[in-house]
Motif scaffolding. Structure first.
Motif, PDB file in Angstrom:
ATOM      1  N   ARG A 215      53.376  54.677 -11.086  1.00  0.00           N
ATOM      2  CA  ARG A 215      52.276  54.799 -10.262  1.00  0.00           C
ATOM      3  C   ARG A 215      51.912  56.273 -10.491  1.00  0.00           C
ATOM      4  N   ALA A 216      50.735  56.535 -10.782  1.00  0.00           N
ATOM      5  CA  ALA A 216      50.163  57.887 -10.843  1.00  0.00           C
ATOM      6  C   ALA A 216      48.724  58.040 -10.383  1.00  0.00           C
ATOM      7  N   THR A 217      48.368  59.317 -10.290  1.00  0.00           N
ATOM      8  CA  THR A 217      46.882  59.529  -9.927  1.00  0.00           C
ATOM      9  C   THR A 217      46.528  60.770 -10.826  1.00  0.00           C
ATOM     10  N   ASN A 218      45.480  60.894 -11.487  1.00  0.00           N
ATOM     11  CA  ASN A 218      45.047  61.973 -12.174  1.00  0.00           C
ATOM     12  C   ASN A 218      46.052  62.346 -13.237  1.00  0.00           C
ATOM     13  N   ALA A 219      46.763  61.174 -14.012  1.00  0.00           N
ATOM     14  CA  ALA A 219      47.883  61.177 -14.869  1.00  0.00           C
ATOM     15  C   ALA A 219      49.253  62.137 -14.515  1.00  0.00           C
ATOM     16  N   SER A 220      49.351  61.902 -13.188  1.00  0.00           N
ATOM     17  CA  SER A 220      50.171  62.748 -12.638  1.00  0.00           C
ATOM     18  C   SER A 220      51.049  62.070 -11.567  1.00  0.00           C
ATOM     19  N   THR A 221      52.390  62.029 -11.533  1.00  0.00           N
ATOM     20  CA  THR A 221      53.201  61.112 -10.394  1.00  0.00           C
ATOM     21  C   THR A 221      53.161  62.027  -9.268  1.00  0.00           C
ATOM     22  N   THR A 222      52.701  62.896  -9.232  1.00  0.00           N
ATOM     23  CA  THR A 222      52.861  64.009  -7.825  1.00  0.00           C
ATOM     24  C   THR A 222      51.190  64.157  -7.496  1.00  0.00           C
ATOM     25  N   PRO A 223      51.020  63.164  -6.334  1.00  0.00           N
ATOM     26  CA  PRO A 223      49.340  63.327  -5.787  1.00  0.00           C
ATOM     27  C   PRO A 223      49.253  64.654  -5.470  1.00  0.00           C
ATOM     28  N   ALA A 224      47.815  65.010  -5.913  1.00  0.00           N
ATOM     29  CA  ALA A 224      47.254  66.427  -5.632  1.00  0.00           C
ATOM     30  C   ALA A 224      47.351  66.703  -4.132  1.00  0.00           C
ATOM     31  N   ARG A 225      47.515  68.206  -3.954  1.00  0.00           N
ATOM     32  CA  ARG A 225      47.415  68.734  -2.513  1.00  0.00           C
ATOM     33  C   ARG A 225      46.306  69.716  -2.790  1.00  0.00           C
ATOM     34  N   VAL A 226      45.182  69.609  -1.761  1.00  0.00           N
ATOM     35  CA  VAL A 226      44.055  70.350  -2.110  1.00  0.00           C
ATOM     36  C   VAL A 226      43.548  71.248  -0.862  1.00  0.00           C
ATOM     37  N   GLU A 299      46.045  68.158   8.105  1.00  0.00           N
ATOM     38  CA  GLU A 299      45.734  67.376   6.848  1.00  0.00           C
ATOM     39  C   GLU A 299      44.991  65.988   7.087  1.00  0.00           C
ATOM     40  N   ALA A 300      44.276  65.694   5.964  1.00  0.00           N
ATOM     41  CA  ALA A 300      43.780  64.606   5.799  1.00  0.00           C
ATOM     42  C   ALA A 300      44.210  63.939   4.588  1.00  0.00           C
ATOM     43  N   LYS A 301      44.610  62.428   4.677  1.00  0.00           N
ATOM     44  CA  LYS A 301      45.165  62.092   3.486  1.00  0.00           C
ATOM     45  C   LYS A 301      44.645  60.709   3.004  1.00  0.00           C
ATOM     46  N   LEU A 302      44.350  60.474   1.842  1.00  0.00           N
ATOM     47  CA  LEU A 302      43.838  59.355   1.271  1.00  0.00           C
ATOM     48  C   LEU A 302      45.104  58.437   0.763  1.00  0.00           C
ATOM     49  N   PRO A 310      52.009  52.410   2.115  1.00  0.00           N
ATOM     50  CA  PRO A 310      50.770  53.007   1.975  1.00  0.00           C
ATOM     51  C   PRO A 310      51.284  54.039   0.692  1.00  0.00           C
ATOM     52  N   TYR A 311      50.265  54.097  -0.273  1.00  0.00           N
ATOM     53  CA  TYR A 311      50.799  54.946  -1.348  1.00  0.00           C
ATOM     54  C   TYR A 311      49.790  55.987  -1.233  1.00  0.00           C
ATOM     55  N   LEU A 312      50.305  57.316  -1.340  1.00  0.00           N
ATOM     56  CA  LEU A 312      49.329  58.461  -1.322  1.00  0.00           C
ATOM     57  C   LEU A 312      48.706  58.884  -2.436  1.00  0.00           C
ATOM     58  N   LEU A 313      47.419  58.933  -2.308  1.00  0.00           N
ATOM     59  CA  LEU A 313      46.670  59.399  -3.559  1.00  0.00           C
ATOM     60  C   LEU A 313      46.370  60.873  -3.452  1.00  0.00           C
ATOM     61  N   ALA A 314      45.964  61.404  -2.304  1.00  0.00           N
ATOM     62  CA  ALA A 314      45.773  62.778  -2.334  1.00  0.00           C
ATOM     63  C   ALA A 314      46.081  63.369  -0.978  1.00  0.00           C
ATOM     64  N   THR A 315      46.080  64.855  -0.683  1.00  0.00           N
ATOM     65  CA  THR A 315      46.144  65.288   0.662  1.00  0.00           C
ATOM     66  C   THR A 315      45.350  66.520   0.695  1.00  0.00           C
ATOM     67  N   PHE A 316      44.486  66.677   1.845  1.00  0.00           N
ATOM     68  CA  PHE A 316      43.579  67.814   1.893  1.00  0.00           C
ATOM     69  C   PHE A 316      44.096  68.635   3.114  1.00  0.00           C
ATOM     70  N   VAL A 317      44.109  69.896   2.821  1.00  0.00           N
ATOM     71  CA  VAL A 317      44.798  70.669   4.066  1.00  0.00           C
ATOM     72  C   VAL A 317      43.595  71.488   4.381  1.00  0.00           C
ATOM     73  N   GLY A 318      43.302  71.611   5.691  1.00  0.00           N
ATOM     74  CA  GLY A 318      42.329  72.594   6.016  1.00  0.00           C
ATOM     75  C   GLY A 318      42.753  73.845   6.239  1.00  0.00           C
ATOM     76  N   VAL A 319      41.929  74.885   5.560  1.00  0.00           N
ATOM     77  CA  VAL A 319      42.137  76.351   5.726  1.00  0.00           C
ATOM     78  C   VAL A 319      41.288  77.048   6.427  1.00  0.00           C
ATOM     79  N   GLU A 320      41.440  78.344   6.849  1.00  0.00           N
ATOM     80  CA  GLU A 320      40.653  79.114   7.662  1.00  0.00           C
ATOM     81  C   GLU A 320      39.548  79.471   6.836  1.00  0.00           C
ATOM     82  N   ALA A 321      39.948  79.943   5.355  1.00  0.00           N
ATOM     83  CA  ALA A 321      39.004  80.647   4.437  1.00  0.00           C
ATOM     84  C   ALA A 321      37.766  79.638   4.320  1.00  0.00           C
ATOM     85  N   GLY A 322      36.506  80.141   4.711  1.00  0.00           N
ATOM     86  CA  GLY A 322      35.285  79.211   4.666  1.00  0.00           C
ATOM     87  C   GLY A 322      34.945  78.200   5.867  1.00  0.00           C
TER      88      GLY A 322
END
Length: 497
Positions: A215-226, A299-302, A310-322
């Protein structure tokens, strides 16, 4: 998983009027008879000439420190290459086939002229190894699209041949702090990183498909952390580029809404208001979602919830910048779909049953001898070795019978049509109509299904789904986008004159 057998590198804009190049004989014959429509853009629309090639490369699909995968297929030497351009642009695409076998380019979801739809032998001859072809592609609709071959899709797409195309709306008023693309695409690989053979199996092709082993997302076996601004707004664009996998897309976030399907806006629908809080998607289907970020450090996870876990597709991390101020979630609405609308009061209805094949299936009368496509043969390389599936008891060419079947229906240019599709099989089928944007009207199994526009819709077992569209002249295929199903019979075509 998928068949048995620079996306676009922009250069300076040029004026319109480039030569058609190697347009196939059937398409030229239809064009000469007046069957090809104009591309819908003004003659002086801005143009962009693009160089595009398909070739093989080595790719680190198993991750860092693992063996490279040989013979990965990509456009312009970049896995899942993406490119974007403004709505209203005409692309003049010079394509070169650097693969060792024939291929084509299909502009999935784009309302282009039939001669450039990329379907061999219906709209062009397959481009041989070392060959070239010129495509002219009008970007009539803003949204999220992609390209892929339409010959040996299970093999070539299975080994990665797909590219992303985002068409920006210059008049869009929705504003997001971040945009992130997620491509769901699995790989059929051994532990040594090399492709498993065969890519398609009879057991898979005759059931739900031959699944990948990795299984992969964006051609990677490691889901993105954004990272994204805390309390900010993220536009998620998700594509199921796999040839087999169906997913239940959702999130653990408190606030996320569906705002577009297959690139076309729909009135925002909060995921909490969808059945089971997810959006079910099959191969080739795309969505845009508006995700409201949580607070700093949160965090918010897809996820794909259609799994044992549940298969993790991506993780979004809230940051203070902006960082934004916390506020009520109001999903941003995109501009409405601009494609021609069907007149339901005067629409003609057609019934289609997707089913398993049983013996000889081509029942309709053959094409007349004077039709340019009457003697067209489908290349055995482009299709499967056996027939398992049919639409209205008619199967696409496969195995030893390589004759082009007669059309499933004959329509008139500009007329409004309703297709009622019944799935008589035990497996789901994402049904894709080329060259058109349709409106999903109803489902007998999903009464709360929101009405949306798209080019691919999932039809589940014993489900009847109705879609409506306005017919555009040309010869357009209609098929299941589980690629092995298409390769083994579940494809037909419409003659629109």
């Amino acid at each position: 998983m998928i068949s048995r057998r620079g996306l676009l590198a922009g250069t300076a804009a040029l004026g319109a009027g480039a030569a058609l190049g190697a347009v196939a004989a059937p398409a030229l014959a239809r064009m000469a008879s007046g069957a090809a429509a104009a591309d819908g853009l003004a003659p002086d629309a801005p143009t962009r000439r693009l160089s595009l090639f398909a070739g093989e490369m080595d790719a680190p699909l198993l991750g860092p420190g693992k063996p490279l995968t040989k013979r990965f297929c990509a456009y312009n030497g970049t896995p899942l290459m993406s490119w974007r351009a403004p709505q209203g642009t005409r692309l003049l695409v010079d394509f070169e086939n650097r693969l060792p076998s024939a291929t084509t380019v299909h502009w999935h979801g784009i309302r282009t002229q039939n001669a450039f739809d990329g379907v061999a032998p219906l709209t062009q001859k397959a481009t041989p190894a070392g060959g070239t072809f010129h495509y002219e592609v009008p970007l009539l609709d803003a949204g999220f699209y992609f390209i892929h071959p339409h010959c040996d899709e299970t093999g070539q797409v299975g080994r990665g041949l797909a590219g992303l195309l985002i068409v920006d709306d210059p008049k869009e008023t929705a504003v997001f702090d971040l945009e992130h693309v997620v491509v769901v695409k699995d790989w059929r690989l051994g532990e040594d990183g090399q492709w498993l053979a065969p890519m398609s199996t009879d057991d898979g092709a005759s059931t739900a498909g031959t699944f990948g082993t990795v299984r992969a997302t964006n051609a990677s076996t490691t889901p993105a952390r954004v990272e994204a601004p805390a309390h900010g707004d993220v536009r998620v664009r998700l594509l199921v580029a796999d040839s087999t996998r169906i997913i239940d897309f959702g999130s653990d976030a408190k606030d996320m809404a569906l705002i577009a399907c297959d690139g076309h806006a729909l009135p925002p629908v909060h995921f909490d208001d969808l059945p089971d809080g997810v959006w079910r998607m099959g191969p080739a289907m795309r969505v845009d979602a508006h995700l409201r970020m949580p607070g700093p450090g949160e965090e918010a996870k897809l996820y794909d919830y259609r799994s044992a876990e549940p298969y993790l597709l991506a993780t979004f991390v809230g940051v203070e910048a902006g960082q934004k101020a916390a506020r009520p979630f109001r999903p941003q609405a995109l501009r409405p779909c601009a494609a021609p609308q069907a007149d339901l009061a005067h629409a003609r209805t057609f019934d289609f049953t997707v089913q398993t094949a049983a013996g000889p299936t081509t029942l309709a009368p053959p094409l007349p001898d004077d039709d340019p496509l009457a003697k067209a043969l489908v290349s055995s390389f482009c299709v499967g070795a056996k027939t398992f599936w049919a639409i209205n008891r008619t199967s696409w060419a496969a195995g030893d019978d390589l004759r082009l079947p007669p059309p499933l229906a004959r329509l008139n240019d500009g007329e409004s049509c309703v297709f009622s599709m019944f799935n008589a099989t035990k497996h789901a089928h994402p049904m894709h109509l080329h060259g058109h944007v349709f409106k999903v009207l109803s489902s007998n199994r999903k009464p709360k299904l929101p009405h949306f526009y798209g080019d691919t819709v999932l039809v589940e077992p014993n489900e009847t789904v109705e879609i409506a569209f306005r017919a555009a002249r040309g010869d357009w295929v209609f098929h299941c986008h589980i690629l092995e199903h298409m390769d083994t019979g579940m494809m037909g075509w419409l003659e629109i004159a």
